[in-house]
Scaffold this motif. Structure first.
Motif, short mmCIF file in Angstrom:
data_model
loop_
_atom_site.label_atom_id
_atom_site.label_comp_id
_atom_site.label_asym_id
_atom_site.label_seq_id
_atom_site.Cartn_x
_atom_site.Cartn_y
_atom_site.Cartn_z
N VAL A 112 0.84 -1.20 0.00
CA VAL A 112 0.00 0.00 0.00
C VAL A 112 0.87 1.24 0.00
O VAL A 112 0.64 2.19 -0.77
CB VAL A 112 -0.95 -0.01 1.21
CG1 VAL A 112 -1.72 1.30 1.31
CG2 VAL A 112 -1.90 -1.18 1.12
N LEU A 113 1.87 1.26 0.87
CA LEU A 113 2.74 2.43 0.96
C LEU A 113 3.55 2.63 -0.32
O LEU A 113 3.91 3.76 -0.65
CB LEU A 113 3.67 2.30 2.16
CG LEU A 113 2.98 2.29 3.53
CD1 LEU A 113 4.00 2.03 4.63
CD2 LEU A 113 2.24 3.58 3.78
N GLY A 114 3.81 1.57 -1.03
CA GLY A 114 4.53 1.69 -2.29
C GLY A 114 3.67 2.24 -3.41
O GLY A 114 4.15 2.92 -4.30
N VAL A 115 2.38 1.95 -3.36
CA VAL A 115 1.48 2.37 -4.44
C VAL A 115 0.99 3.81 -4.25
O VAL A 115 0.81 4.53 -5.23
CB VAL A 115 0.28 1.40 -4.53
CG1 VAL A 115 -0.79 1.92 -5.47
CG2 VAL A 115 0.76 0.04 -4.99
N LEU A 116 0.81 4.25 -3.01
CA LEU A 116 0.27 5.59 -2.77
C LEU A 116 1.05 6.72 -3.45
O LEU A 116 0.45 7.55 -4.12
CB LEU A 116 0.14 5.85 -1.27
CG LEU A 116 -1.00 5.11 -0.56
CD1 LEU A 116 -0.97 5.40 0.93
CD2 LEU A 116 -2.34 5.46 -1.15
N PRO A 117 2.37 6.77 -3.31
CA PRO A 117 3.10 7.84 -4.02
C PRO A 117 2.98 7.73 -5.54
O PRO A 117 2.93 8.74 -6.23
CB PRO A 117 4.56 7.64 -3.57
CG PRO A 117 4.47 6.91 -2.30
CD PRO A 117 3.27 6.03 -2.41
N ALA A 118 2.91 6.50 -6.05
CA ALA A 118 2.78 6.33 -7.49
C ALA A 118 1.44 6.87 -7.98
O ALA A 118 1.36 7.47 -9.05
CB ALA A 118 2.92 4.85 -7.86
N VAL A 119 0.38 6.66 -7.21
CA VAL A 119 -0.94 7.19 -7.57
C VAL A 119 -0.92 8.72 -7.52
O VAL A 119 -1.48 9.39 -8.38
CB VAL A 119 -2.02 6.62 -6.62
CG1 VAL A 119 -3.35 7.31 -6.83
CG2 VAL A 119 -2.15 5.12 -6.83
N TYR A 120 -0.25 9.27 -6.55
CA TYR A 120 -0.18 10.72 -6.37
C TYR A 120 0.57 11.39 -7.52
O TYR A 120 0.26 12.52 -7.88
CB TYR A 120 0.48 11.05 -5.03
CG TYR A 120 0.59 12.53 -4.76
CD1 TYR A 120 -0.53 13.26 -4.38
CD2 TYR A 120 1.80 13.19 -4.88
CE1 TYR A 120 -0.45 14.62 -4.14
CE2 TYR A 120 1.90 14.55 -4.64
CZ TYR A 120 0.78 15.26 -4.27
OH TYR A 120 0.86 16.60 -4.03
N LEU A 121 1.55 10.70 -8.11
CA LEU A 121 2.33 11.31 -9.19
C LEU A 121 1.45 11.70 -10.37
O LEU A 121 1.67 12.74 -10.98
CB LEU A 121 3.43 10.35 -9.64
CG LEU A 121 4.61 10.19 -8.70
CD1 LEU A 121 5.54 9.08 -9.17
CD2 LEU A 121 5.37 11.49 -8.58
N LEU A 170 8.05 4.13 -13.28
CA LEU A 170 9.45 4.23 -12.88
C LEU A 170 9.58 4.12 -11.36
O LEU A 170 10.43 3.39 -10.85
CB LEU A 170 10.05 5.55 -13.36
CG LEU A 170 11.50 5.81 -12.98
CD1 LEU A 170 12.42 4.78 -13.64
CD2 LEU A 170 11.90 7.22 -13.38
N TYR A 171 8.71 4.82 -10.64
CA TYR A 171 8.73 4.76 -9.17
C TYR A 171 8.46 3.34 -8.68
O TYR A 171 9.17 2.83 -7.82
CB TYR A 171 7.71 5.73 -8.57
CG TYR A 171 7.56 5.55 -7.09
CD1 TYR A 171 8.48 6.09 -6.21
CD2 TYR A 171 6.53 4.77 -6.57
CE1 TYR A 171 8.36 5.90 -4.84
CE2 TYR A 171 6.40 4.58 -5.20
CZ TYR A 171 7.32 5.14 -4.35
OH TYR A 171 7.21 4.93 -3.00
N LEU A 172 7.41 2.71 -9.20
CA LEU A 172 7.07 1.35 -8.77
C LEU A 172 8.18 0.36 -9.09
O LEU A 172 8.48 -0.53 -8.30
CB LEU A 172 5.75 0.90 -9.40
CG LEU A 172 4.50 1.56 -8.83
CD1 LEU A 172 3.28 1.15 -9.64
CD2 LEU A 172 4.33 1.21 -7.37
N GLY A 173 8.80 0.51 -10.26
CA GLY A 173 9.91 -0.37 -10.62
C GLY A 173 11.08 -0.21 -9.66
O GLY A 173 11.67 -1.20 -9.20
N CYS A 174 11.42 1.04 -9.35
CA CYS A 174 12.52 1.30 -8.41
C CYS A 174 12.17 0.81 -7.01
O CYS A 174 13.03 0.26 -6.30
CB CYS A 174 12.85 2.78 -8.38
SG CYS A 174 13.62 3.38 -9.89
#
Length: 104
Positions: A28-37, A45-49
């Motif tokens: 969940v914490l990994g996906v939240l910033p990606a959704v916000y982008l 790129l964020y999720l891959g990293c």
């Protein structure tokens, strides 16, 4: 070692690791910033990293813990089997304790 595992057991081990990784708060914490982008390319790129760095750190931790516990089990006990058992017992206790702390 892991080289003695059959391909089916290796696949099952990998699948269990993936399920555990997704089920924890890191998914969940990994996906939240990606959704916000809001931009697909940056999100991917964020999720891959995130996946790469999480896997790398977990692998390094597992290797270090395995190496240290193996050396501890063989060097601190006269009976190697007893040492191995004690290290496995400690590791199991530690895992259960951390699991309970996460739930509390």
């Amino acid at each position: 070692g892991s080289s003695t595992l059959s391909p089916a057991k290796k696949c099952i081990t990998l699948c269990i690791g993936i399920v555990h990784g997704i089920s924890g708060p890191g998914g969940v914490l990994g996906v939240l910033p990606a959704v916000y982008l809001g931009v697909w390319s940056l999100s991917l790129l964020y999720l891959g990293c995130f996946c790469l760095s999480s896997s790398l750190i977990m692998g390094i931790f597992a290797a270090l813990y395995g190496t240290c516990s193996s050396r501890l089990g063989t060097s601190c006990f006269h009976d190697k089997e007893q040492g191995k058992f004690c290290v496995e017992l400690f590791s199991a206790f530690l895992s259960i304790t951390i699991g309970i702390l996460w739930l509390v």
